[in-house]
Motif scaffolding. Sequence first.
Motif, mmCIF file in Angstrom:
data_model
loop_
_atom_site.group_PDB
_atom_site.id
_atom_site.type_symbol
_atom_site.label_atom_id
_atom_site.label_comp_id
_atom_site.label_asym_id
_atom_site.label_seq_id
_atom_site.Cartn_x
_atom_site.Cartn_y
_atom_site.Cartn_z
ATOM 1 N N TYR A 10 0.849 -1.185 0.000
ATOM 2 C CA TYR A 10 0.000 0.000 0.000
ATOM 3 C C TYR A 10 0.884 1.234 0.000
ATOM 4 N N VAL A 11 0.514 2.215 -0.809
ATOM 5 C CA VAL A 11 1.273 3.460 -0.899
ATOM 6 C C VAL A 11 0.319 4.636 -0.749
ATOM 7 N N LEU A 12 0.886 5.743 -0.271
ATOM 8 C CA LEU A 12 0.131 6.980 -0.160
ATOM 9 C C LEU A 12 0.428 7.790 -1.421
ATOM 10 N N VAL A 13 -0.628 8.184 -2.155
ATOM 11 C CA VAL A 13 -0.467 8.820 -3.465
ATOM 12 C C VAL A 13 -0.980 10.254 -3.419
ATOM 13 N N HIS A 14 -0.154 11.158 -3.936
ATOM 14 C CA HIS A 14 -0.537 12.566 -4.037
ATOM 15 C C HIS A 14 -0.241 13.027 -5.459
ATOM 16 N N VAL A 15 -1.214 13.573 -6.123
ATOM 17 C CA VAL A 15 -1.149 14.078 -7.506
ATOM 18 C C VAL A 15 -0.405 13.124 -8.449
ATOM 19 N N GLY A 16 -0.761 11.844 -8.355
ATOM 20 C CA GLY A 16 -0.223 10.866 -9.296
ATOM 21 C C GLY A 16 1.129 10.293 -8.941
ATOM 22 N N VAL A 17 1.652 10.652 -7.756
ATOM 23 C CA VAL A 17 2.961 10.164 -7.344
ATOM 24 C C VAL A 17 2.829 9.481 -5.979
ATOM 25 N N ALA A 18 3.319 8.252 -5.869
ATOM 26 C CA ALA A 18 3.343 7.572 -4.573
ATOM 27 C C ALA A 18 4.448 8.209 -3.742
ATOM 28 N N ILE A 19 4.102 8.697 -2.546
ATOM 29 C CA ILE A 19 5.079 9.442 -1.742
ATOM 30 C C ILE A 19 5.592 8.647 -0.548
ATOM 31 N N SER A 20 4.901 7.564 -0.153
ATOM 32 C CA SER A 20 5.407 6.724 0.926
ATOM 33 C C SER A 20 4.636 5.416 0.953
ATOM 34 N N LYS A 21 5.240 4.428 1.585
ATOM 35 C CA LYS A 21 4.526 3.178 1.828
ATOM 36 C C LYS A 21 3.733 3.346 3.109
ATOM 37 N N VAL A 22 2.591 2.696 3.197
ATOM 38 C CA VAL A 22 1.801 2.687 4.421
ATOM 39 C C VAL A 22 1.395 1.242 4.684
ATOM 40 N N ASP A 23 1.164 0.929 5.963
ATOM 41 C CA ASP A 23 0.741 -0.449 6.222
ATOM 42 C C ASP A 23 -0.734 -0.603 5.861
ATOM 43 N N GLU A 24 -1.132 -1.830 5.630
ATOM 44 C CA GLU A 24 -2.473 -2.129 5.137
ATOM 45 C C GLU A 24 -3.561 -1.618 6.075
ATOM 46 N N GLU A 25 -3.373 -1.783 7.385
ATOM 47 C CA GLU A 25 -4.386 -1.347 8.352
ATOM 48 C C GLU A 25 -4.577 0.167 8.279
ATOM 49 N N GLU A 26 -3.471 0.909 8.232
ATOM 50 C CA GLU A 26 -3.559 2.365 8.135
ATOM 51 C C GLU A 26 -4.235 2.776 6.829
ATOM 52 N N ALA A 27 -3.910 2.080 5.747
ATOM 53 C CA ALA A 27 -4.516 2.391 4.446
ATOM 54 C C ALA A 27 -6.035 2.202 4.501
ATOM 55 N N HIS A 28 -6.487 1.095 5.107
ATOM 56 C CA HIS A 28 -7.933 0.843 5.191
ATOM 57 C C HIS A 28 -8.628 1.885 6.061
ATOM 58 N N LYS A 29 -8.006 2.259 7.179
ATOM 59 C CA LYS A 29 -8.604 3.279 8.060
ATOM 60 C C LYS A 29 -8.752 4.606 7.318
ATOM 61 N N THR A 30 -7.691 5.010 6.625
ATOM 62 C CA THR A 30 -7.717 6.277 5.887
ATOM 63 C C THR A 30 -8.752 6.225 4.772
ATOM 64 N N PHE A 31 -8.813 5.087 4.066
ATOM 65 C CA PHE A 31 -9.755 4.944 2.968
ATOM 66 C C PHE A 31 -11.196 5.030 3.470
ATOM 67 N N GLU A 32 -11.486 4.390 4.601
ATOM 68 C CA GLU A 32 -12.833 4.461 5.175
ATOM 69 C C GLU A 32 -13.196 5.888 5.568
ATOM 70 N N TYR A 33 -12.210 6.605 6.151
ATOM 71 C CA TYR A 33 -12.459 7.992 6.521
ATOM 72 C C TYR A 33 -12.767 8.825 5.271
ATOM 73 N N LEU A 34 -12.004 8.626 4.212
ATOM 74 C CA LEU A 34 -12.237 9.376 2.975
ATOM 75 C C LEU A 34 -13.613 9.069 2.395
ATOM 76 N N LYS A 35 -14.055 7.809 2.529
ATOM 77 C CA LYS A 35 -15.408 7.452 2.078
ATOM 78 C C LYS A 35 -16.449 8.232 2.868
ATOM 79 N N GLN A 36 -16.250 8.301 4.193
ATOM 80 C CA GLN A 36 -17.218 8.973 5.056
ATOM 81 C C GLN A 36 -17.347 10.459 4.735
#
Length: 105
Positions: A47-73
């Motif tokens: 899992y990577v954190l992406v900003h304007v088409g560029v992956a800027i860091s790796k993130v762990d899967e749990e953090e990625a899912h939490k962030t994704f759920e927040y963005l959905k909300q």
Amino acid sequence: MCLAIPGKIISITAQLYETFRMGKVSFGGIMKEINLCMVPEAEVNDYVLVHVGVAISKVDEEEAHKTFEYLKQIGELEELKDKELNEVEKLHSTEAVLKPLKAHL
């Protein structure tokens, strides 16, 4: 709003040497071609954190899912879907223009 969004690397689509890589990244099923130059350690299924088409860091899967759920909300994923639709519409309109030209070649 301009945010960094977590996504999962599905495949490496282009690579020049060790540094210059592009990959297909899934954002909850929405696929984008992403520049992976800033995360040379990232591999398929990371899992990577992406900003304007560029992956800027790796993130762990749990953090990625939490962030994704927040963005959905907060509705930020709708903006990503809208951009995806606009890109598909542009692609189709480009193909519609190019198809008759290709027929004459």
